[in-house]
Design an enzyme around this catalytic site. Structure first.
Site, PDB file in Angstrom:
ATOM      1  N   GLU A  35     -22.426 -41.768 -36.610  1.00 49.01           N
ATOM      2  CA  GLU A  35     -21.055 -42.157 -36.255  1.00 49.01           C
ATOM      3  C   GLU A  35     -20.307 -40.913 -35.789  1.00 49.01           C
ATOM      4  O   GLU A  35     -20.335 -39.891 -36.454  1.00 49.01           O
ATOM      5  CB  GLU A  35     -20.356 -42.804 -37.458  1.00 49.01           C
ATOM      6  CG  GLU A  35     -18.881 -43.068 -37.285  1.00 49.01           C
ATOM      7  CD  GLU A  35     -18.514 -43.914 -36.054  1.00 49.01           C
ATOM      8  OE1 GLU A  35     -19.017 -45.030 -35.913  1.00 49.01           O
ATOM      9  OE2 GLU A  35     -17.715 -43.418 -35.219  1.00 49.01           O
ATOM     10  N   ALA A  37     -16.957 -40.922 -35.082  1.00 49.57           N
ATOM     11  CA  ALA A  37     -15.578 -40.887 -35.593  1.00 49.57           C
ATOM     12  C   ALA A  37     -15.627 -41.187 -37.095  1.00 49.57           C
ATOM     13  O   ALA A  37     -16.279 -40.469 -37.833  1.00 49.57           O
ATOM     14  CB  ALA A  37     -14.708 -41.871 -34.828  1.00 49.57           C
ATOM     15  N   GLY A  41     -15.448 -48.032 -37.908  1.00 46.99           N
ATOM     16  CA  GLY A  41     -15.262 -48.327 -36.487  1.00 46.99           C
ATOM     17  C   GLY A  41     -13.843 -48.740 -36.135  1.00 46.99           C
ATOM     18  O   GLY A  41     -12.873 -48.394 -36.820  1.00 46.99           O
ATOM     19  N   LYS A  52      -3.282 -55.898 -39.312  1.00 45.73           N
ATOM     20  CA  LYS A  52      -2.824 -56.913 -40.266  1.00 45.73           C
ATOM     21  C   LYS A  52      -1.872 -56.324 -41.301  1.00 45.73           C
ATOM     22  O   LYS A  52      -0.963 -57.009 -41.796  1.00 45.73           O
ATOM     23  CB  LYS A  52      -4.022 -57.584 -40.952  1.00 45.73           C
ATOM     24  CG  LYS A  52      -4.478 -58.822 -40.224  1.00 45.73           C
ATOM     25  CD  LYS A  52      -5.333 -58.565 -39.010  1.00 45.73           C
ATOM     26  CE  LYS A  52      -4.768 -58.903 -37.704  1.00 45.73           C
ATOM     27  NZ  LYS A  52      -5.692 -58.671 -36.570  1.00 45.73           N
ATOM     28  N   GLY A 188      -2.611 -61.618 -24.692  1.00 49.05           N
ATOM     29  CA  GLY A 188      -3.763 -62.043 -25.490  1.00 49.05           C
ATOM     30  C   GLY A 188      -3.409 -61.862 -26.955  1.00 49.05           C
ATOM     31  O   GLY A 188      -2.261 -61.556 -27.295  1.00 49.05           O
ATOM     32  N   TYR A 189      -4.419 -62.011 -27.835  1.00 49.58           N
ATOM     33  CA  TYR A 189      -4.059 -62.009 -29.257  1.00 49.58           C
ATOM     34  C   TYR A 189      -3.572 -60.648 -29.739  1.00 49.58           C
ATOM     35  O   TYR A 189      -2.638 -60.562 -30.548  1.00 49.58           O
ATOM     36  CB  TYR A 189      -5.206 -62.558 -30.127  1.00 49.58           C
ATOM     37  CG  TYR A 189      -6.289 -61.579 -30.509  1.00 49.58           C
ATOM     38  CD1 TYR A 189      -6.223 -60.873 -31.702  1.00 49.58           C
ATOM     39  CD2 TYR A 189      -7.398 -61.366 -29.697  1.00 49.58           C
ATOM     40  CE1 TYR A 189      -7.222 -59.982 -32.068  1.00 49.58           C
ATOM     41  CE2 TYR A 189      -8.392 -60.483 -30.043  1.00 49.58           C
ATOM     42  CZ  TYR A 189      -8.303 -59.785 -31.233  1.00 49.58           C
ATOM     43  OH  TYR A 189      -9.287 -58.901 -31.582  1.00 49.58           O
ATOM     44  N   VAL A 274      -4.594 -55.360 -22.324  1.00 51.56           N
ATOM     45  CA  VAL A 274      -5.129 -56.286 -21.314  1.00 51.56           C
ATOM     46  C   VAL A 274      -6.619 -56.545 -21.539  1.00 51.56           C
ATOM     47  O   VAL A 274      -7.323 -56.951 -20.621  1.00 51.56           O
ATOM     48  CB  VAL A 274      -4.883 -55.754 -19.885  1.00 51.56           C
ATOM     49  CG1 VAL A 274      -3.406 -55.781 -19.549  1.00 51.56           C
ATOM     50  CG2 VAL A 274      -5.449 -54.348 -19.701  1.00 51.56           C
ATOM     51  N   ALA A 323     -15.041 -58.906 -35.272  1.00 52.11           N
ATOM     52  CA  ALA A 323     -15.727 -58.148 -36.313  1.00 52.11           C
ATOM     53  C   ALA A 323     -16.764 -58.987 -37.061  1.00 52.11           C
ATOM     54  O   ALA A 323     -17.866 -58.511 -37.361  1.00 52.11           O
ATOM     55  CB  ALA A 323     -14.697 -57.597 -37.294  1.00 52.11           C
ATOM     56  N   HIS A 447      -4.199 -80.066 -54.935  1.00 55.06           N
ATOM     57  CA  HIS A 447      -2.800 -80.331 -54.623  1.00 55.06           C
ATOM     58  C   HIS A 447      -1.922 -79.402 -55.439  1.00 55.06           C
ATOM     59  O   HIS A 447      -2.209 -79.178 -56.613  1.00 55.06           O
ATOM     60  CB  HIS A 447      -2.457 -81.787 -54.976  1.00 55.06           C
ATOM     61  CG  HIS A 447      -1.024 -82.128 -54.745  1.00 55.06           C
ATOM     62  ND1 HIS A 447      -0.517 -82.329 -53.485  1.00 55.06           N
ATOM     63  CD2 HIS A 447       0.015 -82.245 -55.627  1.00 55.06           C
ATOM     64  CE1 HIS A 447       0.778 -82.588 -53.583  1.00 55.06           C
ATOM     65  NE2 HIS A 447       1.128 -82.547 -54.865  1.00 55.06           N
TER      66      HIS A 447
HETATM   67  C1  LIG Z   1      -5.738 -54.004 -32.606  1.00 49.10           C
HETATM   68  C2  LIG Z   1      -7.013 -54.762 -32.854  1.00 49.10           C
HETATM   69  C3  LIG Z   1      -7.009 -55.832 -33.729  1.00 49.10           C
HETATM   70  C4  LIG Z   1      -8.178 -56.524 -33.974  1.00 49.10           C
HETATM   71  N1  LIG Z   1      -8.123 -57.569 -34.849  1.00 49.10           N
HETATM   72  C5  LIG Z   1      -9.249 -58.256 -35.125  1.00 49.10           C
HETATM   73  C6  LIG Z   1      -9.229 -59.314 -36.076  1.00 49.10           C
HETATM   74  O1  LIG Z   1      -8.188 -59.643 -36.657  1.00 49.10           O
HETATM   75  N2  LIG Z   1     -10.394 -59.948 -36.336  1.00 49.10           N
HETATM   76  C7  LIG Z   1     -11.565 -59.610 -35.705  1.00 49.10           C
HETATM   77  O2  LIG Z   1     -12.599 -60.209 -35.991  1.00 49.10           O
HETATM   78  N3  LIG Z   1     -11.611 -58.609 -34.805  1.00 49.10           N
HETATM   79  C8  LIG Z   1     -10.486 -57.933 -34.495  1.00 49.10           C
HETATM   80  N4  LIG Z   1     -10.538 -56.892 -33.611  1.00 49.10           N
HETATM   81  C9  LIG Z   1     -11.819 -56.616 -32.949  1.00 49.10           C
HETATM   82  C10 LIG Z   1     -12.766 -55.830 -33.870  1.00 49.10           C
HETATM   83  O3  LIG Z   1     -12.150 -54.622 -34.231  1.00 49.10           O
HETATM   84  C11 LIG Z   1     -14.088 -55.594 -33.183  1.00 49.10           C
HETATM   85  O4  LIG Z   1     -14.629 -56.832 -32.769  1.00 49.10           O
HETATM   86  C12 LIG Z   1     -15.100 -54.924 -34.108  1.00 49.10           C
HETATM   87  O5  LIG Z   1     -14.607 -53.687 -34.577  1.00 49.10           O
HETATM   88  C13 LIG Z   1     -16.418 -54.705 -33.369  1.00 49.10           C
HETATM   89  O6  LIG Z   1     -17.329 -54.065 -34.189  1.00 49.10           O
HETATM   90  P1  LIG Z   1     -18.503 -53.167 -33.582  1.00 49.10           P
HETATM   91  O7  LIG Z   1     -19.304 -52.724 -34.748  1.00 49.10           O
HETATM   92  O8  LIG Z   1     -19.175 -53.877 -32.486  1.00 49.10           O
HETATM   93  O9  LIG Z   1     -17.786 -51.922 -32.875  1.00 49.10           O
HETATM   94  P2  LIG Z   1     -16.651 -50.919 -33.295  1.00 49.10           P
HETATM   95  O10 LIG Z   1     -15.888 -51.373 -34.464  1.00 49.10           O
HETATM   96  O11 LIG Z   1     -15.918 -50.612 -32.043  1.00 49.10           O
HETATM   97  O12 LIG Z   1     -17.455 -49.635 -33.769  1.00 49.10           O
HETATM   98  C14 LIG Z   1     -18.239 -48.890 -32.901  1.00 49.10           C
HETATM   99  C15 LIG Z   1     -18.428 -47.514 -33.509  1.00 49.10           C
HETATM  100  O13 LIG Z   1     -19.409 -46.817 -32.746  1.00 49.10           O
HETATM  101  C16 LIG Z   1     -19.039 -45.465 -32.669  1.00 49.10           C
HETATM  102  N5  LIG Z   1     -19.730 -44.883 -31.525  1.00 49.10           N
HETATM  103  C17 LIG Z   1     -19.652 -45.269 -30.233  1.00 49.10           C
HETATM  104  N6  LIG Z   1     -20.458 -44.509 -29.464  1.00 49.10           N
HETATM  105  C18 LIG Z   1     -21.083 -43.642 -30.286  1.00 49.10           C
HETATM  106  C19 LIG Z   1     -22.027 -42.606 -30.091  1.00 49.10           C
HETATM  107  N7  LIG Z   1     -22.526 -42.325 -28.882  1.00 49.10           N
HETATM  108  N8  LIG Z   1     -22.438 -41.903 -31.164  1.00 49.10           N
HETATM  109  C20 LIG Z   1     -21.946 -42.168 -32.397  1.00 49.10           C
HETATM  110  N9  LIG Z   1     -21.042 -43.134 -32.645  1.00 49.10           N
HETATM  111  C21 LIG Z   1     -20.616 -43.865 -31.605  1.00 49.10           C
HETATM  112  C22 LIG Z   1     -17.531 -45.514 -32.537  1.00 49.10           C
HETATM  113  O14 LIG Z   1     -16.938 -44.281 -32.909  1.00 49.10           O
HETATM  114  C23 LIG Z   1     -17.168 -46.664 -33.462  1.00 49.10           C
HETATM  115  O15 LIG Z   1     -16.865 -46.202 -34.752  1.00 49.10           O
HETATM  116  C24 LIG Z   1      -9.388 -56.155 -33.349  1.00 49.10           C
HETATM  117  C25 LIG Z   1      -9.403 -55.070 -32.471  1.00 49.10           C
HETATM  118  C26 LIG Z   1      -8.238 -54.380 -32.227  1.00 49.10           C
HETATM  119  C27 LIG Z   1      -8.268 -53.198 -31.300  1.00 49.10           C
END
Ligand SMILES: Cc1cc2nc3c(=O)[nH]c(=O)nc-3n(C[C@H](O)[C@H](O)[C@H](O)COP(=O)(O)OP(=O)(O)OC[C@H]3O[C@@H](n4cnc5c(N)ncnc54)[C@H](O)[C@@H]3O)c2cc1C
Length: 468
Positions: A35, A37, A41, A52, A188-189, A274, A323, A447
């Site tokens: 990871e 960061a 994620g 939230k 969007g949401y 967007v 997520a 209820h």
């Molecule tokens: C404001 C906001 C609100 C949201 N609300 C919701 C919600 O209420 N419910 C919901 O289900 N989803 C929500 N989402 C969407 C949700 O956050 C994502 O669908 C989810 O985090 C996706 O998970 P993931 O594991 O695919 O990727 P991510 O969570 O994006 O994680 C990917 C990780 O990979 C790491 N990474 C990338 N490239 C590399 C590399 N080359 N080397 C090492 N590490 C790397 C990144 O640093 C990151 O930590 C929201 C998103 C945002 C922005």
């Protein structure tokens, strides 16, 4: 630096990646996760959880403001409510901090090795990680790409433009003062959740949307209550309006309506929401031969990419970018790598908008069911006829059940209402378990709860609702 070898290497510790690694570790698979960061994620650090938290704080504040203004039928009074947004953000950071530390702890407990740094493929079995102490090479039998997604930037409104006036959701989730005037680009949401929250925190919010409606993925019956709430909060929503960029002095957002009228929207901050794009660059895709599916990585029903031993999960693999989809994929891949027989057999992925009121959709909407040439039955029950909703001052909204007309198999469940996100579990369970209308109607729903509206909507579809 020494090379590491392992059975499973996961790139990215978002919900897709970290769940995959935890489950693999539990199953005794020798696992490494990289990871660059923080663990957790987008979801835990700059997405689901922090948004939230801010939405909840904004709701509480708005309720107090309404009490102070005498707009409270329950007779509760308040004086001079105020919010210290810097403190709110610190509270939110405390939550995300606890959760990300928790994820790191769970990974360690499962025996997963965590490498911090940016991973880059050298070939289909080898990844090099730039760490603080130099390059770490990792060779793995199986590799899972879980690199997630990032906000889409508009060329006319790049993030950071005009002295950090143009922000993404990440920027909005770290503001320590509510902007006096906030323009939100995109309905969007994410734009609506944050736009509503900042309107409650005191910002004058204008939402600009190129399409002719808000939340285009949901039918208008579901989105109308949100439209009404936006209007009640004084949020201006400009539909069918395209943004053109910043004014020459950088003080306003320029836009054009569908009829060609120029709009100048004064804004202290411009939040661009967007959409999100999969992170398919920056990790050495060019060293591999991965088939694409549009902008996403192509996967099959076992999350296998077109290269043997390389899997992909989460936002990088397609819609819905949520997520819980990422987590379910990650868990499945871990089991497959450990030798279990699994494939993607989910009937439905619930989608929730944490707007005001909240919207939920699981399975097919009435239009989707009809398009699949089904004869359907629909049952809809309003919260205005639900006692618990009345006690919560949450009478806006309804639950709607869509079922096959012939055998009453439930195809979809949608709803809108305060706190309805918590009914998502019941809705998803019903569809996943192949419930029929009679199963839902025949289940005793406690209820007084809002969930009674679910049973009543099934009864309504069967033609004999009791409380309406
Ligand atoms: C404001 C906001 C609100 C949201 N609300 C919701 C919600 O209420 N419910 C919901 O289900 N989803 C929500 N989402 C969407 C949700 O956050 C994502 O669908 C989810 O985090 C996706 O998970 P993931 O594991 O695919 O990727 P991510 O969570 O994006 O994680 C990917 C990780 O990979 C790491 N990474 C990338 N490239 C590399 C590399 N080359 N080397 C090492 N590490 C790397 C990144 O640093 C990151 O930590 C929201 C998103 C945002 C922005």
């Amino acid at each position: 630096m020494k090379e590491i070898t392992c059975k499973l290497l996961v790139i990215g510790a978002g919900p897709g990646g970290y769940v995959c690694a935890i489950r693999a570790g539990q199953l005794g698979v020798d696992t490494v996760i990289v990871e660059m960061a923080k663990p957790g994620g987008t979801c835990l650090n700059i997405g689901c959880i922090p948004s939230k938290a801010i939405i909840h704080a904004a709701d509480d504040f708005a309720k107090t403001v309404a009490m102070a203004a005498g707009r409270n039928a329950m007779g509760i009074k308040a004086d001079n409510p105020a919010i210290d947004l810097a403190k709110t953000m610190a509270w939110k950071d405390g939550i995300t901090g606890r959760l990300t530390l928790g994820v790191a702890g769970l990974l360690k407990k499962a025996g997963v090795k965590i490498v911090v740094g940016r991973a880059k493929f050298r070939d289909g079995k080898t990844v090099a990680v730039e760490t603080e102490t130099g390059e770490q090479v990792i060779r793995a039998e199986n590799i899972v790409i879980a690199t997630g997604s990032a906000p889409v930037e508009l060329p006319v409104l790049p993030f950071g433009a005009s002295g950090a006036k143009v922000i993404s959701s990440t920027g909005a989730l770290s503001l320590t003062e509510a902007p006096q005037k906030l323009a939100v680009v995109g309905a969007g949401y994410i734009g609506l959740e944050l736009g509503l929250a900042f309107a409650k925190l005191g910002s004058k919010v204008t939402i600009v949307e190129a399409l002719d409606r808000i939340l285009p993925l949901y039918d208008t019956q579901l989105t109308q209550p949100v439209g009404r709430r936006l209007a009640a909060l004084g949020v201006e929503v400009l539909l069918g309006t395209k943004v053109k960029g910043l004014s020459s002095n950088g003080e306003a957002l320029l836009a054009e309506t569908g009829s060609g009228e120029e709009k100048r929207i004064a804004a202290d901050k411009i939040l661009v929401t967007v959409g999100r794009k999969p992170v398919t660059e920056g990790w050495g895709r060019e060293e591999l031969e991965l088939d694409m599916d549009g902008r996403f990585l192509r996967i099959d029903e076992q999350c296998r990419t077109s290269m043997r031993g390389i899997y992909a999960v989460g936002d990088v693999t397609g819609e819905p970018m949520l997520a819980h989809r990422a987590m379910a994929q990650g868990e499945m891949v871990a089991e497959i790598v450990s030798g279990k027989r699994r494939s993607w057999d989910k009937r439905a992925i619930p989608a929730v908008c944490f707007t005001d009121p909240e919207i939920i959709s699981v399975g097919m909407s009435p239009d989707e069911a009809r398009a699949a040439s089904r004869e359907i039955k629909i049952g809809q029950f309003p919260f205005s006829a639900n006692g618990r909703a009345m006690t919560l001052s949450a009478e806006e909204g309804f639950v709607r059940v869509v079922a096959r007309a012939d055998n009453h198999l439930v195809l979809g469940i949608q709803g809108v209402g305060a706190g309805i996100s918590e009914l998502s579990a019941a809705f998803a369970l019903a569809i996943e378990m192949g419930a029929r209308l009679e199963d839902i109607a025949g289940t005793i729903h406690a209820h007084p709860t809002q969930s009674e509206a679910f049973a009543e909507s099934a009864l309504k579809a069967l033609g004999h609702a009791l409380h309406i």
